[in-house]
Design a protein around this motif. Sequence first.
Motif: not given
Length: 315
Positions: A292-299
Amino acid sequence: MNGERKPQSEAEYERRLQSYVGRVLVPDRPGQDPVNVPMIRHWVEAMGDANPVYLSAEAARATGRDGVVAPASMTQAWTMRGYATTTSEAATPFDELVALLAEGGYSSVVATDSEFEFHRELVPGDEVSTEEAVESISPEKNTGLGPGRFVTTVRTYRDASGTAVATQKWRTLTFRPAEKKALRPRPAVNQDNEFWFAAAKEKRLVIQRCRFCETLRHPPGPCCPHCQSFEWDTVTASGRATVYSYVVAHHPPHPAFEYPLLIAVVELAEGTRLITNLVGVAPDDVAIDMPVRLEWLEVDPQLTLPVFRPATDRP
């Protein structure tokens, strides 16, 4: 009521509401106790009001009064009912109006302003009663809290002889709450982990590292579990990881999440593990050791969190 109107014409609903204008909601109701010095003492101590005319007969007489007087701001307090009394009383026209407003979806209420006019000072021994009548109910207004109506009532406070001692114009906004997306639960941020969440807000996934033995550790902590050093810094993770374990959550549902919810422990390429969410993959397609690879969730503007998607997937 779920904020929904019952099937009826707008005109009929308006007629029913406006029929309360001029109507007495609470008939003349005596307070539970007469005006008394012990309650005055509690009030002025709580409010920090040092005016001596409230507790000293000598100071009150020096101002031309016959004796101590009650603070004007206490007028409403003399007629307030205790919780047990309120819940045991029979329904009043006030309760009927509240129910009618809720029927129209106006299920929430907030006080907006209060205007008092005082006719004479209250003194110990006064028996105070109050009566409340509706002065006006506004048409529906759009407010920051949601569509609502301003309900203005007038409370008349009387002494034992029936003479008015004060009047109060009381305005409340009863409103239909605007629908808002539920906020994701806030993480427990403390001195040991605030650096991690601050870096995440900048979309940097960092790992705490002992400055003495260079051991990486997560979750963050004040002390290295290997050499007990309190000195530390951070390294930036590459964002590459594999699924170490996972669960598919269905219950209990929370309005901030979409279900089924994939919760995983991923093992970062650097060797530490992280609890996170998996995105971009169906539950049946998840496998242990899956890259898996990282991504960002802007909550929301205050919270950004790392999530992971299959490394072979493309956004």
